[in-house]
Design a protein around this motif. Structure first.
Motif, PDB file in Angstrom:
ATOM      1  N   GLY A   1       0.831  -1.205   0.000  1.00 48.73           N
ATOM      2  CA  GLY A   1       0.000   0.000   0.000  1.00 48.73           C
ATOM      3  C   GLY A   1       0.865   1.254   0.000  1.00 48.73           C
ATOM      4  O   GLY A   1       1.518   1.575   0.990  1.00 48.73           O
ATOM      5  N   ALA A   2       0.870   1.947  -1.153  1.00 54.81           N
ATOM      6  CA  ALA A   2       1.688   3.169  -1.281  1.00 54.81           C
ATOM      7  C   ALA A   2       0.794   4.392  -1.175  1.00 54.81           C
ATOM      8  O   ALA A   2       0.634   5.160  -2.126  1.00 54.81           O
TER       9      ALA A   2
ATOM     10  N   LYS B   1      -5.820   8.179  -3.106  1.00 60.60           N
ATOM     11  CA  LYS B   1      -6.843   8.734  -2.189  1.00 60.60           C
ATOM     12  C   LYS B   1      -6.403  10.072  -1.625  1.00 60.60           C
ATOM     13  O   LYS B   1      -7.226  10.922  -1.322  1.00 60.60           O
TER      14      LYS B   1
ATOM     15  N   GLY C   1     -10.401  15.660   0.430  1.00 58.41           N
ATOM     16  CA  GLY C   1     -10.731  17.050   0.777  1.00 58.41           C
ATOM     17  C   GLY C   1     -11.071  17.876  -0.455  1.00 58.41           C
ATOM     18  O   GLY C   1     -10.655  19.037  -0.551  1.00 58.41           O
TER      19      GLY C   1
ATOM     20  N   ILE D   1      -0.364  -8.667  -5.991  1.00 60.51           N
ATOM     21  CA  ILE D   1       0.095  -9.666  -5.023  1.00 60.51           C
ATOM     22  C   ILE D   1      -0.709 -10.952  -5.196  1.00 60.51           C
ATOM     23  O   ILE D   1      -1.941 -10.934  -5.163  1.00 60.51           O
TER      24      ILE D   1
HETATM   25  C1  LIG Z   1     -13.172  10.781  -1.534  1.00 57.76           C
HETATM   26  C2  LIG Z   1     -12.388  10.670  -0.270  1.00 57.76           C
HETATM   27  C3  LIG Z   1     -11.995  11.825   0.376  1.00 57.76           C
HETATM   28  C4  LIG Z   1     -11.296  11.737   1.597  1.00 57.76           C
HETATM   29  N1  LIG Z   1     -10.903  12.893   2.192  1.00 57.76           N
HETATM   30  C5  LIG Z   1     -10.251  12.830   3.368  1.00 57.76           C
HETATM   31  C6  LIG Z   1      -9.766  14.014   3.982  1.00 57.76           C
HETATM   32  O1  LIG Z   1      -9.837  15.110   3.405  1.00 57.76           O
HETATM   33  N2  LIG Z   1      -9.189  13.890   5.197  1.00 57.76           N
HETATM   34  C7  LIG Z   1      -9.013  12.677   5.827  1.00 57.76           C
HETATM   35  O2  LIG Z   1      -8.481  12.633   6.939  1.00 57.76           O
HETATM   36  N3  LIG Z   1      -9.420  11.541   5.241  1.00 57.76           N
HETATM   37  C8  LIG Z   1     -10.002  11.588   4.025  1.00 57.76           C
HETATM   38  N4  LIG Z   1     -10.389  10.428   3.416  1.00 57.76           N
HETATM   39  C9  LIG Z   1     -10.040   9.138   4.067  1.00 57.76           C
HETATM   40  C10 LIG Z   1      -8.565   8.821   3.787  1.00 57.76           C
HETATM   41  O3  LIG Z   1      -8.316   8.955   2.404  1.00 57.76           O
HETATM   42  C11 LIG Z   1      -8.204   7.416   4.247  1.00 57.76           C
HETATM   43  O4  LIG Z   1      -8.617   7.217   5.576  1.00 57.76           O
HETATM   44  C12 LIG Z   1      -6.707   7.185   4.135  1.00 57.76           C
HETATM   45  O5  LIG Z   1      -6.285   7.363   2.804  1.00 57.76           O
HETATM   46  C13 LIG Z   1      -6.348   5.790   4.606  1.00 57.76           C
HETATM   47  O6  LIG Z   1      -4.980   5.589   4.374  1.00 57.76           O
HETATM   48  P1  LIG Z   1      -4.411   4.124   4.170  1.00 57.76           P
HETATM   49  O7  LIG Z   1      -2.976   4.283   3.844  1.00 57.76           O
HETATM   50  O8  LIG Z   1      -4.770   3.258   5.297  1.00 57.76           O
HETATM   51  O9  LIG Z   1      -5.206   3.538   2.914  1.00 57.76           O
HETATM   52  P2  LIG Z   1      -5.383   4.105   1.435  1.00 57.76           P
HETATM   53  O10 LIG Z   1      -5.070   5.542   1.365  1.00 57.76           O
HETATM   54  O11 LIG Z   1      -6.712   3.646   0.993  1.00 57.76           O
HETATM   55  O12 LIG Z   1      -4.259   3.343   0.624  1.00 57.76           O
HETATM   56  C14 LIG Z   1      -4.271   1.983   0.379  1.00 57.76           C
HETATM   57  C15 LIG Z   1      -3.292   1.684  -0.731  1.00 57.76           C
HETATM   58  O13 LIG Z   1      -3.213   0.277  -0.893  1.00 57.76           O
HETATM   59  C16 LIG Z   1      -3.315  -0.051  -2.245  1.00 57.76           C
HETATM   60  N5  LIG Z   1      -3.926  -1.382  -2.360  1.00 57.76           N
HETATM   61  C17 LIG Z   1      -5.196  -1.738  -2.088  1.00 57.76           C
HETATM   62  N6  LIG Z   1      -5.392  -3.009  -2.374  1.00 57.76           N
HETATM   63  C18 LIG Z   1      -4.217  -3.499  -2.853  1.00 57.76           C
HETATM   64  C19 LIG Z   1      -3.802  -4.760  -3.363  1.00 57.76           C
HETATM   65  N7  LIG Z   1      -4.659  -5.778  -3.451  1.00 57.76           N
HETATM   66  N8  LIG Z   1      -2.527  -4.897  -3.782  1.00 57.76           N
HETATM   67  C20 LIG Z   1      -1.666  -3.853  -3.719  1.00 57.76           C
HETATM   68  N9  LIG Z   1      -2.000  -2.622  -3.263  1.00 57.76           N
HETATM   69  C21 LIG Z   1      -3.262  -2.457  -2.833  1.00 57.76           C
HETATM   70  C22 LIG Z   1      -4.182   1.038  -2.848  1.00 57.76           C
HETATM   71  O14 LIG Z   1      -3.931   1.151  -4.243  1.00 57.76           O
HETATM   72  C23 LIG Z   1      -3.722   2.261  -2.067  1.00 57.76           C
HETATM   73  O15 LIG Z   1      -2.646   2.908  -2.693  1.00 57.76           O
HETATM   74  C24 LIG Z   1     -11.030  10.474   2.184  1.00 57.76           C
HETATM   75  C25 LIG Z   1     -11.412   9.318   1.515  1.00 57.76           C
HETATM   76  C26 LIG Z   1     -12.076   9.413   0.300  1.00 57.76           C
HETATM   77  C27 LIG Z   1     -12.454   8.134  -0.398  1.00 57.76           C
END
Ligand SMILES: Cc1cc2nc3c(=O)[nH]c(=O)nc-3n(C[C@H](O)[C@H](O)[C@H](O)COP(=O)(O)OP(=O)(O)OC[C@H]3O[C@@H](n4cnc5c(N)ncnc54)[C@H](O)[C@@H]3O)c2cc1C
Length: 398
Positions: free
Chosen positions: A14-15, A45, A50, A135
């Protein structure tokens, strides 16, 4: 074993927000870090967050802004890497930002600024990011390391970090992989559901309210467990949205009624009685239109009622009008689901992770960070702060 195995100290799946933060911290400690992502771009994302300006944190962060089956779990990470730590990074990179209502911090220009900052930090810390990596299997070997097989390569690592987020917005590359990995290693997973998501309406309400599409009103919104004050609701052609609705949606149970105070800063009963005394001939609609959009008044009340002069309204009728405006009740049909949800509720059980390091208590060297964990923030930058904080904590030890 194939000889094209690529060895690394740390492999992060997850990048995006949490994964990049973890990678930066581990890389800074001299660890060899590879980040895999199946998307063709890192941080999708972050870029869409925002409204394109990334609400990257909040000036007022507290454990009470998070939903989890273990309400204490998030405290350690949030206190070890705080909003001020992230803000300091943003300032260091000269990213212009501003504070909006309720402490929400946004970029002045673009969410790209936040992603670029993280990617520059990754480069400085010698982190390798491998995109378009699908993966296929994860195997725990006897010698306490993991083999991660992708279509192109096999990786071997001592520390495997699961940072692949939740299920919201499949179009933005969300997948259930994180939960599947947790399951593979016998972790408990709390049922997932869409959070921070618009409501759809029952057919009769939809027919009635559709004409209000685009109307936005400042409200207090509550259900049986929580109340959000002075945030807007937005009527859409599909149902109800806006910050207040997104907030309450994370606490909503199917079949439950939502209570909306459409005029939280006035006392409608007193207001109408006062005007009745001062201007008995003024029409109800004229007075209400001073406080609420015309279209909303027309939908909520019968035309024959709002055309009446105040002097014709009895105490009981005034009471009914006040009740309707201060406690407008609506029973959503459902939510728009993962298609538009900002977050995923539920996920990997916190009680099976170390709150200090995010390491699994069941499998040495396995870590879960960010949204895949059963910690879900309110709207307002809380979810990114959780991603930064949990990613930072894992980054200190992987
Ligand atoms: C429209 C929208 C607006 C948002 N706005 C805000 C905001 O303004 N402020 C805020 O605090 N939060 C916001 N959020 C929530 C926030 O984006 C997430 O809580 C946050 O990005 C979570 O981070 P993460 O690294 O856990 O997961 P993610 O950011 O979801 O990243 C997961 C990564 O894993 C990768 N991945 C997934 N499945 C696989 C796989 N099978 N194999 C390889 N890679 C994979 C994805 O491609 C992605 O790059 C928003 C969400 C959305 C959808």
């Amino acid at each position: 074993m194939p000889d094209n195995i690529k060895k690394t100290d740390v492999l992060i799946i997850g990048a995006s927000a949490s994964g990049l933060m973890c990678a930066i911290e581990a890389g800074k400690r001299g660890r060899n870090v590879i980040v895999l992502d199946h998307a063709n771009k890192a941080g999708k994302k972050i870029l869409m967050s925002g409204g394109g300006r990334c609400n990257f944190t909040n000036s007022d962060i507290d454990a009470s802004n998070y939903i989890s089956h273990n309400e204490h779990f998030c405290k350690s990470a949030l206190s070890r890497y705080t909003q001020w730590d992230f803000i300091a990074k943003v300032i260091d990179y000269n990213i212009p930002y501003h504070e909006r209502d309720l402490g929400k911090l946004f970029c002045d220009d673009s969410a790209k600024d936040i992603l670029n900052m993280l990617l520059v930090e990754c480069t400085k810390a010698n982190v390798s990011i491998h995109l378009n990596s699908n993966i296929e299997a994860i195997i725990k070997t006897d010698e306490q390391s993991f083999l991660i097989e992708t279509a192109e390569k096999v990786y071997r690592t001592k520390s495997l970090v699961v940072a692949c987020g939740g299920l919201s917005i499949p179009k933005m590359c969300a997948s259930p992989l994180g939960y599947k990995i947790a399951e593979q290693f016998s972790h408990n997973i709390f049922p997932t559901s869409a959070g921070l998501v618009p409501f759809t309406l029952q057919p009769h309400d939809k027919d009635k309210l559709e004409v209000l599409s685009g109307v936005s009103v400042e409200t207090n919104v509550k259900n049986s467990v929580v109340e959000f004050n002075k945030e807007n609701i937005l009527f859409t052609h599909r149902g109800l949205s806006g910050p207040a609705i997104l907030q309450i949606s994370s606490y909503w149970k199917a079949g439950e009624v939502i209570h909306i105070n459409l005029l939280p800063s006035s006392d409608v009963r007193n207001l109408l009685k006062l005007r009745q005394r001062k201007q008995p001939n003024i029409k109800l609609k004229t007075v209400l239109n001073e406080h609420l959009p015309k279209r909303l008044i027309t939908v909520l009340f019968k035309q024959t009622l709002i055309d009446k002069p105040l002097q014709e309204l009895s105490k009981i009728v005034i009471g009914d009008i006040a009740n309707k405006l201060h406690d407008w009740q609506i029973k959503p049909n459902g939510t728009e689901g993962y298609r538009t949800a900002e977050v995923t509720l539920g996920g990997v059980d916190c009680n099976e992770l170390s709150s200090k390091t995010m390491e699994s208590k069941k499998v040495n060297g396995l870590y879960f960070i960010g949204e895949v964990v059963d910690v879900t923030g309110w709207l307002g930058g809380y979810n990114f702060q959780w991603a930064w904080s949990s990613g930072w904590c894992a980054g200190q030890v992987v």
